[in-house]
Write a protein that holds these residues in place. Structure first.
Motif, PDB file in Angstrom:
ATOM      1  N   UNK A 166       0.824  -1.204   0.000  1.00  0.00           N
ATOM      2  CA  UNK A 166       0.000   0.000   0.000  1.00  0.00           C
ATOM      3  C   UNK A 166       0.854   1.248   0.000  1.00  0.00           C
ATOM      4  N   UNK A 167       0.237   2.425   0.217  1.00  0.00           N
ATOM      5  CA  UNK A 167       0.983   3.681   0.226  1.00  0.00           C
ATOM      6  C   UNK A 167       2.226   3.581   1.112  1.00  0.00           C
ATOM      7  N   UNK A 168       3.314   4.134   0.649  1.00  0.00           N
ATOM      8  CA  UNK A 168       4.604   4.023   1.337  1.00  0.00           C
ATOM      9  C   UNK A 168       4.661   4.942   2.559  1.00  0.00           C
ATOM     10  N   UNK A 169       5.633   4.699   3.459  1.00  0.00           N
ATOM     11  CA  UNK A 169       5.817   5.623   4.582  1.00  0.00           C
ATOM     12  C   UNK A 169       6.028   7.067   4.130  1.00  0.00           C
ATOM     13  N   UNK A 170       6.727   7.247   3.013  1.00  0.00           N
ATOM     14  CA  UNK A 170       6.942   8.608   2.508  1.00  0.00           C
ATOM     15  C   UNK A 170       5.613   9.271   2.153  1.00  0.00           C
ATOM     16  N   UNK A 171       4.703   8.512   1.530  1.00  0.00           N
ATOM     17  CA  UNK A 171       3.392   9.061   1.170  1.00  0.00           C
ATOM     18  C   UNK A 171       2.585   9.390   2.421  1.00  0.00           C
ATOM     19  N   UNK A 172       2.651   8.523   3.427  1.00  0.00           N
ATOM     20  CA  UNK A 172       1.948   8.795   4.671  1.00  0.00           C
ATOM     21  C   UNK A 172       2.538  10.019   5.355  1.00  0.00           C
ATOM     22  N   UNK A 173       3.852  10.172   5.244  1.00  0.00           N
ATOM     23  CA  UNK A 173       4.493  11.346   5.830  1.00  0.00           C
ATOM     24  C   UNK A 173       3.994  12.637   5.225  1.00  0.00           C
ATOM     25  N   UNK A 174       3.743  12.622   3.927  1.00  0.00           N
ATOM     26  CA  UNK A 174       3.217  13.811   3.265  1.00  0.00           C
ATOM     27  C   UNK A 174       1.831  14.156   3.788  1.00  0.00           C
ATOM     28  N   UNK A 223      -1.157  -3.967   5.465  1.00  0.00           N
ATOM     29  CA  UNK A 223      -1.956  -3.366   4.392  1.00  0.00           C
ATOM     30  C   UNK A 223      -2.227  -1.907   4.720  1.00  0.00           C
ATOM     31  N   UNK A 224      -1.278  -1.032   4.375  1.00  0.00           N
ATOM     32  CA  UNK A 224      -1.475   0.389   4.686  1.00  0.00           C
ATOM     33  C   UNK A 224      -2.600   1.003   3.859  1.00  0.00           C
ATOM     34  N   UNK A 225      -2.962   0.327   2.746  1.00  0.00           N
ATOM     35  CA  UNK A 225      -4.053   0.844   1.919  1.00  0.00           C
ATOM     36  C   UNK A 225      -5.423   0.655   2.567  1.00  0.00           C
ATOM     37  N   UNK A 226      -5.487  -0.125   3.646  1.00  0.00           N
ATOM     38  CA  UNK A 226      -6.747  -0.308   4.354  1.00  0.00           C
ATOM     39  C   UNK A 226      -6.987   0.802   5.376  1.00  0.00           C
ATOM     40  N   UNK A 227      -6.007   1.690   5.510  1.00  0.00           N
ATOM     41  CA  UNK A 227      -6.126   2.827   6.419  1.00  0.00           C
ATOM     42  C   UNK A 227      -6.361   4.106   5.632  1.00  0.00           C
ATOM     43  N   UNK A 228      -7.063   5.035   6.254  1.00  0.00           N
ATOM     44  CA  UNK A 228      -7.289   6.345   5.646  1.00  0.00           C
ATOM     45  C   UNK A 228      -6.952   7.414   6.685  1.00  0.00           C
ATOM     46  N   UNK A 229      -6.151   8.428   6.316  1.00  0.00           N
ATOM     47  CA  UNK A 229      -5.843   9.494   7.273  1.00  0.00           C
ATOM     48  C   UNK A 229      -7.084  10.324   7.578  1.00  0.00           C
ATOM     49  N   UNK A 230      -7.252  10.685   8.850  1.00  0.00           N
ATOM     50  CA  UNK A 230      -8.462  11.415   9.226  1.00  0.00           C
ATOM     51  C   UNK A 230      -8.186  12.711   9.993  1.00  0.00           C
ATOM     52  N   UNK A 255     -10.604   2.914   9.286  1.00  0.00           N
ATOM     53  CA  UNK A 255     -10.462   1.645   8.567  1.00  0.00           C
ATOM     54  C   UNK A 255     -11.768   0.883   8.691  1.00  0.00           C
ATOM     55  N   UNK A 256     -12.065   0.085   7.690  1.00  0.00           N
ATOM     56  CA  UNK A 256     -13.280  -0.732   7.694  1.00  0.00           C
ATOM     57  C   UNK A 256     -12.949  -2.127   8.208  1.00  0.00           C
ATOM     58  N   UNK A 257     -13.798  -2.666   9.050  1.00  0.00           N
ATOM     59  CA  UNK A 257     -13.618  -4.021   9.552  1.00  0.00           C
ATOM     60  C   UNK A 257     -13.507  -4.987   8.380  1.00  0.00           C
ATOM     61  N   UNK A 258     -12.376  -5.716   8.246  1.00  0.00           N
ATOM     62  CA  UNK A 258     -12.203  -6.633   7.110  1.00  0.00           C
ATOM     63  C   UNK A 258     -13.262  -7.736   7.101  1.00  0.00           C
ATOM     64  N   UNK A 259     -13.647  -8.132   5.917  1.00  0.00           N
ATOM     65  CA  UNK A 259     -14.644  -9.191   5.769  1.00  0.00           C
ATOM     66  C   UNK A 259     -14.135 -10.474   6.401  1.00  0.00           C
ATOM     67  N   UNK A 260     -14.985 -11.123   7.203  1.00  0.00           N
ATOM     68  CA  UNK A 260     -14.625 -12.367   7.856  1.00  0.00           C
ATOM     69  C   UNK A 260     -14.078 -12.183   9.261  1.00  0.00           C
ATOM     70  N   UNK A 261     -13.501 -11.015   9.540  1.00  0.00           N
ATOM     71  CA  UNK A 261     -12.973 -10.772  10.883  1.00  0.00           C
ATOM     72  C   UNK A 261     -14.061 -10.217  11.787  1.00  0.00           C
TER      73      UNK A 261
END
Length: 264
Positions: free
Chosen positions: A75-83, A154-161, A181-187
């Motif tokens: 998913x999005x890299x640490x650098x992208x999250x840093x931005x 899976x950093x793509x399952x997170x969204x900055x808020x 983040x949305x509860x993953x299907x099955x969990x």
């Protein structure tokens, strides 16, 4: 928000420069969602030193090992999250890892999978519980936990808020980035104890109403986040929202002789 007498007295000392604020520790919080939408809330034990009795989202401080570059990542890299969070790459890595680790520790939900397009379907067995406890007591590092199970974060399952910093008047302070983040299907979430004595899935608007009635206690960041989420009809709308992350640090002001906490 009016301050209790003890905290009001400390606020006056801080504002007068007689007491220096303590440093804020980097932390991550995850607003876990499921259709409704509903959010996952934990009530912190009354014995906790910080936010005792408050209903909060899963989260906690960044551990030194959360910045380990050995963590398998998709998913999005640490650098992208840093931005997005205005943080350097090392801190951004730690924030995302802490978000995923703390969510697993406090709810049993794991935002990771065998590959970049998959997610763990079930985390309820005894072996998972042993790993969860080992992560909590720091006998197991997050990178080692993922590697041993052949998983990638899976950093793509997170969204900055959001980004909140505890007021300078508090004895314990945190510099916290909020994710959704949305509860993953099955969990499914589990009442796994620890720092909480009660857990609940709640519609954001209902939680706000309970707080207004005095039936539950919400800290300003939690209250504000729930109020924002109450405007959405479902999780899709939350995930589609583009957020400009602004840093919010409530401050103490004296209004007509009463110390109050304000966010603007």
């Amino acid at each position: 928000m009016p301050l209790p007498a003890e905290l009001a007295a400390r606020a006056r000392e801080v504002l007068a420069g007689r007491v220096q604020p303590v440093p804020a520790r980097d932390a991550a919080t995850v607003v876990l969602l499921r259709p409704g939408p509903e959010v996952y809330l934990l009530r912190r034990k009354a014995t906790m030193a910080f936010a005792a009795g408050a209903y909060v989202f899963p989260g906690g401080s960044v551990d030194a090992r959360d910045t380990d570059q050995a963590v398998a990542w998709a998913g999005p890299s640490p650098a992208e999250w840093g931005e997005r969070f205005r943080a350097d790459e090392r801190l951004a890595r730690g924030l995302v890892c802490a978000a995923v680790r703390e969510t697993f520790e406090e709810s049993g939900v794991l935002l990771a999978g065998p590959g970049p397009d998959s997610v763990v379907a079930d985390t309820t067995g005894d072996d998972w519980e042993a790993d969860r406890l080992a992560l909590i007591d720091r006998g197991l590092g997050f990178a080692d936990f993922l590697a041993r199970r052949g998983l990638v974060l899976r950093s793509d399952l997170l969204k900055p808020w959001a980004h909140w910093i505890t007021p300078e008047i508090e004895h314990r302070r945190f510099d916290t980035r909020f994710f959704v983040a949305v509860l993953p299907e099955g969990q499914r979430t589990r009442d796994v104890g620890g720092e909480a004595d009660q857990v609940v899935w709640q519609r954001p608007g209902e939680a706000i109403e309970l707080a207004h009635k005095g039936e539950i206690f919400l800290m300003p960041p939690t209250y504000t986040t729930l109020r924002e989420l109450s405007g959405y009809d479902g999780v899709a709308g939350v995930l589609a929202e583009h957020r400009e992350i602004e840093t919010i640090m409530p401050r103490a002001v004296e209004i007509e002789g009463e110390m109050r906490l304000v966010t603007r």
